[in-house]
Design an enzyme around this catalytic site. Sequence first.
Site, PDB file in Angstrom:
ATOM      1  N   GLY A   1       0.905  -1.323  -0.017  1.00  0.00           N
ATOM      2  CA  GLY A   1       0.057  -0.162   0.011  1.00  0.00           C
ATOM      3  C   GLY A   1       0.744   1.199  -0.090  1.00  0.00           C
TER       4      GLY A   1
ATOM      5  CB  THR B   1       0.612   3.994  -4.623  1.00  0.00           C
ATOM      6  OG1 THR B   1       2.018   3.285  -5.153  1.00  0.00           O
ATOM      7  CG2 THR B   1       0.182   5.004  -5.366  1.00  0.00           C
TER       8      THR B   1
ATOM      9  CE  LYS C   1       6.364   2.588  -8.070  1.00  0.00           C
ATOM     10  NZ  LYS C   1       6.574   2.181  -6.846  1.00  0.00           N
TER      11      LYS C   1
ATOM     12  CG  ASP D   1       1.765   2.056  -8.062  1.00  0.00           C
ATOM     13  OD1 ASP D   1       0.435   1.950  -7.913  1.00  0.00           O
ATOM     14  OD2 ASP D   1       2.283   1.085  -7.784  1.00  0.00           O
TER      15      ASP D   1
ATOM     16  N   GLY E   1       8.383  -2.455  -4.247  1.00  0.00           N
ATOM     17  CA  GLY E   1       8.667  -3.522  -3.415  1.00  0.00           C
ATOM     18  C   GLY E   1       9.082  -3.255  -2.067  1.00  0.00           C
TER      19      GLY E   1
END
Length: 233
Positions: A14, A16, A37, A54, A119
């Site tokens: 979770g 994002t 990101k 994302d 990750g």
Amino acid sequence: MGAYFVTGTDTDAGKTMVASGLLALARQRDMSTLGLKPVASGCDKTPAGLRNIDALTLGEQSRPQVPYETINPYAYEPAIAPHLAARRAGRVPTLNHLVAATAEPLAWQRDLTLIEGAGGWRVPLNQHEDLAGLAVRLRLPVILVIGLKLGCLNHARLSAEAICADGLRLAGWAGNLIDPDFAVDEHDYQANLATLGQTLQAPCLGLIPRLDAGSPGQRATAAAQHLSLPSAD
């Protein structure tokens, strides 16, 4: 308030959801925001190039907005570990590349800047470096997102220990309910949350219930209602 690195206890914890919720909350308070990101796999082909949902979500919550390539300079199509996707694409980033890519956005010094990892904390970037090394190189405090499910206590504690062992400050943690069955027994659910609060040496920034409906922007706004902004101290 400054800049933070957002990591998770696992893929799909979770990150994002929490990052976009914090950015939405900052925007509600008339703060300038930026979500980055740097590395993303699982991107879709579009007429404009590869796009990651994302990264798009973080960009939607960034004010003033910036070009997609600023948010996500290393985008890969396969939905596999980033270092494997990068190797397949023949475009493998190094920490030096990522530090260079984030230098200008960080220099803007927006009220809240969040750099979301991929990750968990120890996900490889390439054959010799981890993505966590970016947070270390930039000396950023870390926000840990915990996917609330069976096994999260171990994942959360190991992640927090690794962050601190790397010499970084755990600025806060947020729980994101990804398994509704985890909260079926209210007593056990609260006991698990209490254990997290007792063992993680950082403030809880919020607990997000299961949010499946709506667009990414709507979910970010909904998540913001369950979050508090990190302290700069």
